[in-house]
Scaffold this active site. Structure first.
Site, PDB file in Angstrom:
ATOM      1  N   HIS A   1      44.516  36.715  33.039  1.00 32.17           N
ATOM      2  CA  HIS A   1      44.186  37.219  34.511  1.00 32.17           C
ATOM      3  C   HIS A   1      42.984  36.729  34.884  1.00 32.17           C
ATOM      4  O   HIS A   1      41.878  37.136  34.222  1.00 32.17           O
ATOM      5  CB  HIS A   1      44.371  38.784  34.675  1.00 32.17           C
ATOM      6  CG  HIS A   1      43.834  39.404  35.640  1.00 32.17           C
ATOM      7  ND1 HIS A   1      44.260  38.895  36.947  1.00 32.17           N
ATOM      8  CD2 HIS A   1      43.053  40.309  35.887  1.00 32.17           C
ATOM      9  CE1 HIS A   1      43.784  39.659  37.806  1.00 32.17           C
ATOM     10  NE2 HIS A   1      42.991  40.675  37.404  1.00 32.17           N
TER      11      HIS A   1
ATOM     12  N   CYS B   1      47.199  44.119  38.172  1.00 30.43           N
ATOM     13  CA  CYS B   1      46.915  42.820  37.580  1.00 30.43           C
ATOM     14  C   CYS B   1      47.671  42.558  36.482  1.00 30.43           C
ATOM     15  O   CYS B   1      47.859  41.281  36.230  1.00 30.43           O
ATOM     16  CB  CYS B   1      45.367  42.770  37.386  1.00 30.43           C
ATOM     17  SG  CYS B   1      44.226  43.393  38.661  1.00 30.43           S
TER      18      CYS B   1
ATOM     19  N   ASN C   1      40.030  37.074  42.749  1.00 29.84           N
ATOM     20  CA  ASN C   1      40.788  37.899  41.974  1.00 29.84           C
ATOM     21  C   ASN C   1      42.082  38.232  42.851  1.00 29.84           C
ATOM     22  O   ASN C   1      41.959  38.818  43.818  1.00 29.84           O
ATOM     23  CB  ASN C   1      40.133  39.062  41.432  1.00 29.84           C
ATOM     24  CG  ASN C   1      40.955  39.933  40.718  1.00 29.84           C
ATOM     25  OD1 ASN C   1      42.360  39.841  40.615  1.00 29.84           O
ATOM     26  ND2 ASN C   1      40.429  40.944  39.940  1.00 29.84           N
TER      27      ASN C   1
HETATM   28  O1  UT7 Z   1      41.484  42.805  38.191  1.00 29.62           O
HETATM   29  C1  UT7 Z   1      41.172  43.917  37.309  1.00 29.62           C
HETATM   30  C2  UT7 Z   1      40.236  44.804  37.901  1.00 29.62           C
HETATM   31  N1  UT7 Z   1      38.911  44.157  38.222  1.00 29.62           N
HETATM   32  C3  UT7 Z   1      37.946  43.690  37.420  1.00 29.62           C
HETATM   33  O2  UT7 Z   1      38.387  43.207  36.445  1.00 29.62           O
HETATM   34  C4  UT7 Z   1      36.362  43.539  37.920  1.00 29.62           C
HETATM   35  C5  UT7 Z   1      35.693  43.980  36.802  1.00 29.62           C
HETATM   36  N2  UT7 Z   1      34.181  44.276  37.133  1.00 29.62           N
HETATM   37  C6  UT7 Z   1      33.530  43.311  37.577  1.00 29.62           C
HETATM   38  O3  UT7 Z   1      33.974  42.050  37.926  1.00 29.62           O
HETATM   39  C7  UT7 Z   1      32.112  43.383  37.638  1.00 29.62           C
HETATM   40  O4  UT7 Z   1      31.827  44.742  37.313  1.00 29.62           O
HETATM   41  C8  UT7 Z   1      31.545  43.230  38.907  1.00 29.62           C
HETATM   42  C9  UT7 Z   1      31.357  41.867  39.769  1.00 29.62           C
HETATM   43  C10 UT7 Z   1      32.347  44.236  40.070  1.00 29.62           C
HETATM   44  C11 UT7 Z   1      30.171  43.874  39.279  1.00 29.62           C
HETATM   45  O5  UT7 Z   1      29.226  43.035  38.392  1.00 29.62           O
HETATM   46  P1  UT7 Z   1      28.305  43.815  37.577  1.00 29.62           P
HETATM   47  O6  UT7 Z   1      27.664  42.856  36.633  1.00 29.62           O
HETATM   48  O7  UT7 Z   1      29.167  44.758  36.488  1.00 29.62           O
HETATM   49  O8  UT7 Z   1      27.276  44.425  38.362  1.00 29.62           O
HETATM   50  P2  UT7 Z   1      27.003  46.213  38.207  1.00 29.62           P
HETATM   51  O9  UT7 Z   1      28.217  46.720  38.987  1.00 29.62           O
HETATM   52  O10 UT7 Z   1      26.563  46.584  36.977  1.00 29.62           O
HETATM   53  O11 UT7 Z   1      25.914  46.232  39.547  1.00 29.62           O
HETATM   54  C12 UT7 Z   1      24.443  45.421  39.098  1.00 29.62           C
HETATM   55  C13 UT7 Z   1      23.758  45.487  40.532  1.00 29.62           C
HETATM   56  C14 UT7 Z   1      23.800  46.849  41.181  1.00 29.62           C
HETATM   57  O12 UT7 Z   1      22.544  46.963  41.926  1.00 29.62           O
HETATM   58  P3  UT7 Z   1      21.376  48.028  41.338  1.00 29.62           P
HETATM   59  O13 UT7 Z   1      21.935  49.344  40.893  1.00 29.62           O
HETATM   60  O14 UT7 Z   1      21.279  47.379  39.774  1.00 29.62           O
HETATM   61  O15 UT7 Z   1      20.296  48.038  41.881  1.00 29.62           O
HETATM   62  C15 UT7 Z   1      24.758  46.632  42.363  1.00 29.62           C
HETATM   63  O16 UT7 Z   1      24.680  47.576  43.421  1.00 29.62           O
HETATM   64  O17 UT7 Z   1      24.261  44.606  41.445  1.00 29.62           O
HETATM   65  C16 UT7 Z   1      24.550  45.115  42.767  1.00 29.62           C
HETATM   66  N3  UT7 Z   1      25.822  44.566  43.281  1.00 29.62           N
HETATM   67  C17 UT7 Z   1      25.546  43.586  44.207  1.00 29.62           C
HETATM   68  N4  UT7 Z   1      24.662  42.880  44.495  1.00 29.62           N
HETATM   69  C18 UT7 Z   1      24.748  41.807  45.239  1.00 29.62           C
HETATM   70  C19 UT7 Z   1      27.025  45.078  43.365  1.00 29.62           C
HETATM   71  N5  UT7 Z   1      27.477  44.229  44.134  1.00 29.62           N
HETATM   72  C20 UT7 Z   1      26.874  43.021  44.727  1.00 29.62           C
HETATM   73  C21 UT7 Z   1      26.953  42.234  45.353  1.00 29.62           C
HETATM   74  N6  UT7 Z   1      25.802  41.298  45.690  1.00 29.62           N
HETATM   75  N7  UT7 Z   1      28.444  41.768  45.738  1.00 29.62           N
END
Ligand code: UT7
Length: 335
Positions: free
Chosen positions: A262, A122, A292
């Protein structure tokens, strides 16, 4: 072009044109609800994304890079024969080699241009910008096309809800040429920490894990990401890098007219701006409609900001990104 005679001096470098292109097909959050266990509400609240563009079968990354490049060239008033070089930032080139830069050179008919790809995920556009700036500043080139283009949909595991809701396709481009006292790149910083390489990776397809039936079955040619950890690194890195680049240029965050980051996650962008003390109206975002797009996101945002009348001659513009590697970078530009 104003060519100076004293080639021992370092030349300023400016953006002479920008362009972008995205594929037509739109994939909405409602469409994703039918593919994985997710909801429009979760995606919008956690990422800000409402829809993204996904390339149809048969389209390759250079097919998107080409119109983006042509628009940037048209705006800069340069033809294919004027290009001294083409630098493509991508982790999803048409094929591993030849480089996408060479394919694009052929498609443009830019016979005089050197061409190669830069792999910095990225942050790739900022890394490529830095190479182009160095070449122009040191008189090794006058006109360089810098492209960020990705078809992330081709390396997305469509059964992994933590990544498939984020990743998308697009291309952005810029023409770099010698600047002047008033217009140009004032500072550009880059950084990396390979110790965190496994936070975002495409595990298979290289010498470590060559393609096999097993790697394909286990989705190891797709992007794997530890999102939560990347999120925290992203906010900290982008804010710190921006402060560093602004300091080198002799400015502070209060002087920024437009912040173009980004487009990884709207919450990351907002948290970065807040950490910097930059108000929301000075931040350009388009992640809502494109998701993204990795190396393409900054040049697409820059081109859309220009077309939306958000960039004026003399504005102080801060560009900042981070991504796989881990890598990061920032540039401060007097537009
Ligand atoms: O381009 C550069 C590289 N990439 C990035 O910059 C991405 C950076 N990270 C993010 O954007 C975020 O971390 C995500 C969008 C990927 C995830 O959001 P988050 O707020 O960090 O969620 P999390 O990983 O802490 O997950 C929270 C919950 C989990 O469930 P439990 O364990 O709390 O029951 C996940 O399983 O949300 C769940 N979850 C989802 N639920 C519904 C993860 N993905 C999804 C989804 N829909 N698509």
């Amino acid at each position: 072009m104003n060519v100076q005679s004293d080639k021992s001096s370092v030349r300023p470098v400016r953006f002479a044109g920008t362009g972008s292109a995205v594929p037509d097909p739109v994939l909405t959050n409602a469409d994703l609800e039918k593919i994985v266990d997710t909801s429009d509400e979760w995606i919008v609240t956690r990422t800000g994304i409402r829809e993204r563009r996904i390339a149809p079968e048969g389209l390759v990354t250079s097919d998107l890079a080409l119109p983006a490049a042509k628009t940037a060239m048209e705006e800069a008033g340069v033809g294919a024969e004027d290009l001294d070089g083409i630098i493509c930032a991508t982790v999803t080139p048409d094929q591993v080699f030849p480089s996408m830069g060479c394919t694009l050179q052929s498609k443009l008919g830019a016979k005089r241009a050197f061409a190669f790809d830069v792999s910095a995920a990225c942050s790739g556009f900022l890394y490529s910008l830095s190479v182009a700036q160095g070449m122009i500043a040191s008189w090794r080139a006058n006109t360089v096309l810098v492209v960020g283009a990705e078809l992330l949909s081709r390396v997305t595991n469509w059964s992994d809800r933590t990544t498939c809701i984020l990743l998308a396709d697009g291309a952005g481009a810029a023409i770099l040429q010698p600047g002047d006292e008033e217009h140009g790149i004032l500072s550009l910083t880059l950084g990396a920490d390979g110790n965190f390489g496994s936070l975002i990776e495409q595990p298979a397809g290289g010498s470590k894990l060559p393609a096999s039936e097993e790697t394909v079955r286990n989705h190891l040619h797709c992007i794997h990401m530890r999102g939560n950890e990347v999120f925290k690194m992203g906010v900290r890195t982008m804010a710190d890098e921006c402060v560093k680049a602004l300091g080198l240029a002799g400015y502070g965050a209060q002087d920024v007219d437009l912040l173009v980051t980004h487009q990884a996650n709207l919450r990351i962008i907002e948290a970065t701006a807040k950490r910097l003390g930059i108000s929301p109206e000075k931040v350009f975002t388009n992640i809502q409609k494109y998701g993204n797009t990795s190396a393409a996101s900054i040049p697409i945002a820059l081109d859309e900001a220009r077309k939306a009348g958000r960039l004026h001659s003399g504005d102080l513009v801060a560009l900042v990104g981070f991504g796989g590697g881990l890598t990061w970078g920032a540039a401060v530009v007097r537009w």
